[in-house]
Design a protein around this motif. Structure first.
Motif, PDB file in Angstrom:
ATOM      1  N   ILE A 166      36.988  39.004  42.720  1.00 23.59           N
ATOM      2  CA  ILE A 166      37.190  40.408  42.363  1.00 23.59           C
ATOM      3  C   ILE A 166      38.562  40.627  41.738  1.00 23.59           C
ATOM      4  O   ILE A 166      38.701  41.338  40.748  1.00 23.59           O
ATOM      5  N   VAL A 167      39.590  40.013  42.308  1.00 24.64           N
ATOM      6  CA  VAL A 167      40.969  40.276  41.891  1.00 24.64           C
ATOM      7  C   VAL A 167      41.377  39.475  40.661  1.00 24.64           C
ATOM      8  O   VAL A 167      42.014  40.011  39.744  1.00 24.64           O
ATOM      9  N   GLN A 168      41.034  38.193  40.615  1.00 24.82           N
ATOM     10  CA  GLN A 168      41.547  37.332  39.543  1.00 24.82           C
ATOM     11  C   GLN A 168      41.209  37.823  38.136  1.00 24.82           C
ATOM     12  O   GLN A 168      42.060  37.744  37.242  1.00 24.82           O
ATOM     13  N   PRO A 169      40.011  38.363  37.886  1.00 22.65           N
ATOM     14  CA  PRO A 169      39.754  38.872  36.534  1.00 22.65           C
ATOM     15  C   PRO A 169      40.725  39.984  36.117  1.00 22.65           C
ATOM     16  O   PRO A 169      41.079  40.084  34.942  1.00 22.65           O
ATOM     17  N   LEU A 170      41.166  40.798  37.068  1.00 23.64           N
ATOM     18  CA  LEU A 170      42.145  41.836  36.747  1.00 23.64           C
ATOM     19  C   LEU A 170      43.523  41.236  36.508  1.00 23.64           C
ATOM     20  O   LEU A 170      44.255  41.678  35.615  1.00 23.64           O
ATOM     21  N   VAL A 171      43.885  40.240  37.291  1.00 31.03           N
ATOM     22  CA  VAL A 171      45.155  39.548  37.073  1.00 31.03           C
ATOM     23  C   VAL A 171      45.153  38.922  35.681  1.00 31.03           C
ATOM     24  O   VAL A 171      46.157  38.992  34.954  1.00 31.03           O
TER      25      VAL A 171
END
Length: 114
Positions: A64-69
């Protein structure tokens, strides 16, 4: 195991490097000029344990988080939608607002470090 009295918090940490400038500051302020930071993002989720013994599997959180990072890593933040005035506070809210809908039923805290 879904007992809310047994809620716990887990935190995953992510890093990214980005450039930005703060256009709402006077020209003599150093942060009005182009500069960069090495950021650390802590994403904390709180909730009851599921049947596996997890609040959320770290692999699920990473997905969930890595694509935003990846959206902000090695980028000029001012060019990213919603980050035209990318203060640390605005960046933290940008992450929180995009993560919260993907983490239903869990409390979310986002911490951003420069």
């Amino acid at each position: 195991m879904g007992d809310k009295s047994q809620a716990v918090t887990v935190t995953a940490t992510y890093t990214f490097e980005s450039a930005h400038q703060l256009p709402r500051l006077p020209p003599e302020h150093k942060c009005s000029r182009l500069h960069g930071h090495n950021y650390r993002l802590d994403v904390c989720v709180r909730g009851p344990l599921d049947q596996r013994g997890f609040v959320l599997d770290f692999a699920e959180l990473d997905a969930i988080v890595q694509p935003l990072v990846d959206v902000v890593d090695h980028r000029y933040l001012n060019d990213i939608e919603g980050l035209d005035n990318p203060t640390a506070e605005v960046i933290a809210l940008w992450f929180r607002d995009r993560l919260k809908p993907k983490l239903p039923g869990l409390a979310l805290t986002v911490r951003l470090w420069e």
